[in-house]
Scaffold this active site. Structure first.
Site, PDB file in Angstrom:
ATOM      1  CD  GLU A 176       0.815   0.466   3.013  1.00  0.00           C
ATOM      2  OE1 GLU A 176       0.693   1.702   2.877  1.00  0.00           O
ATOM      3  OE2 GLU A 176       1.813  -0.076   3.520  1.00  0.00           O
ATOM      4  CD  GLU A 323       7.734   1.886  -1.095  1.00  0.00           C
ATOM      5  OE1 GLU A 323       8.503   1.079  -1.682  1.00  0.00           O
ATOM      6  OE2 GLU A 323       8.027   3.064  -0.884  1.00  0.00           O
TER       7      GLU A 323
END
Length: 358
Positions: A176, A323
């Site tokens: 994310e 991420e």
């Protein structure tokens, strides 16, 4: 995209426990002392039961980074400005982020999902447009998103995973990006675990002590503003996401559940990714059977979630980047576990004598 979507029901099977015993027996007959590979063996057994085979294989791994903005950034809960979400999406698409480096190293195909970035993004290779809104509202003043958007976001996340399956992918890593999303994750952690809020709030992008106090106070204010709805909801996951969710978090909920329904291996990243999974578990706890927890984040709330879910991560490297970077670093362990299961010789094949007492 139409928002008139019924709440999706996810049909998730429980992996075969008898098969798990057969896979472990296969490992026990390899040229090594029994259980000498420790958790690596347990990892291979889990993947084999997910795939329902004695010879599991990982195909076409995909890392999806779900990106969205958060209205609560108006309250100064992040050390970075909200524009960084859009800037980091551009960095992902250019191949310059940490997650890109790790994905290239391990031959993982990486995609960015625009779940709700506060900018008009031009079409690009590797970008999947699932935007429902340019970010959430400020939940310190009301709902983060309407219930219809929660339902649509969960469906959109499931749709993303359907695309992976159509591409013959059987292992997904979910990451994310969203400035302010550790505030959402902390609030969700507090609601789900029941642990006092101060223990759920962490530094995120690098807040100092004053920043942490302000961040906790913002969540306290949001809890008060939305108290009546939260009390009525009694941990209803849709309401929790409506109050505190981000679009990327809600889409990850759908992605987790759909991946489990498709019997895919799911590699779970850090704090925000695990918060989304904890919400998914409220909808169908069977999703946990399909999840491999890559690492323990330095965000203090992550440990609370792992304890709540009863899971131990593969690695502890004090990471807190997000991420999907922790998942990508852990991914080679999955590859190694299956190589050992599938390629290591048995005692009989190698002509090695077994111990008489095992």
């Amino acid at each position: 995209m139409s928002l008139q979507i019924a709440r999706r029901v996810f049909d998730i099977e429980v992996p075969d426990a008898v098969l798990a015993q057969r896979v472990q027996f296969k490992f026990d007959n390899k040229t090594k002392p029994v259980k000498s590979l420790g958790e690596v063996e347990a990892l291979a057994v889990q993947i084999a039961t997910i795939q329902n085979t004695l010879t599991p294989v990982l195909r076409n791994p995909r890392l999806y980074v779900f990106a969205a903005d958060h209205g609560v950034c108006d309250e100064g809960v992040s050390a970075f400005p909200q524009e960084v979400t859009q800037q980091m999406v551009a960095n992902f698409l250019a191949g310059g982020a940490a997650a890109n480096v790790l994905a290239r190293q391990h031959s993982i195909n990486m995609y960015v999902v625009d779940a709700g970035v506060k900018a008009e993004l031009e079409p690009a290779t590797g970008l999947i447009d699932q935007k429902l809104s340019p970010g959430t509202q400020n939940f310190a003043r009301g709902l983060a998103m309407p219930l219809a958007h929660v339902i649509a976001a969960i469906d959109a996340g499931a749709h993303v995973v359907d695309g992976a399956r159509e591409a013959l992918c059987n292992v997904v890593l979910l990451g994310e990006m969203g400035i302010g999303n550790t505030t959402s994750a902390a609030a969700l952690t507090h609601l789900i675990t029941g642990v006092e809020l101060s223990r759920c709030v962490g530094a995120g992008t690098g807040l100092d002590h004053k920043g942490l106090i302000r961040k906790a106070a913002v969540i306290e204010r949001a809890l008060a503003v939305n108290r009546e709805l939260l009390n009525i909801a009694d941990l209803d996951p849709y309401t929790m996401l409506s109050v505190f969710g981000g679009y990327e978090i809600a889409m990850m909920v759908g992605a987790y559940l759909q991946a489990a329904q498709h019997r895919m291996v799911i590699v779970v990243d850090g704090f925000i990714a695990t918060a989304a999974l904890a919400v998914a578990c409220l909808l169908n706890s069977r999703v946990l059977h399909y999840c491999i927890f890559s690492h323990g984040s330095a965000e203090q709330g992550h440990g609370l979630l792992l304890n709540h879910l009863g899971r131990t991560p593969l690695l502890n490297l004090a990471m807190r980047l997000g991420e999907g970077s922790g998942s990508a670093i852990a991914y080679p362990l999955l590859v190694s576990a299956l190589s050992l299961l599938n390629e290591m010789a048995s005692f009989g094949e190698a002509g090695v004598s077994e111990r008489s007492i095992r």
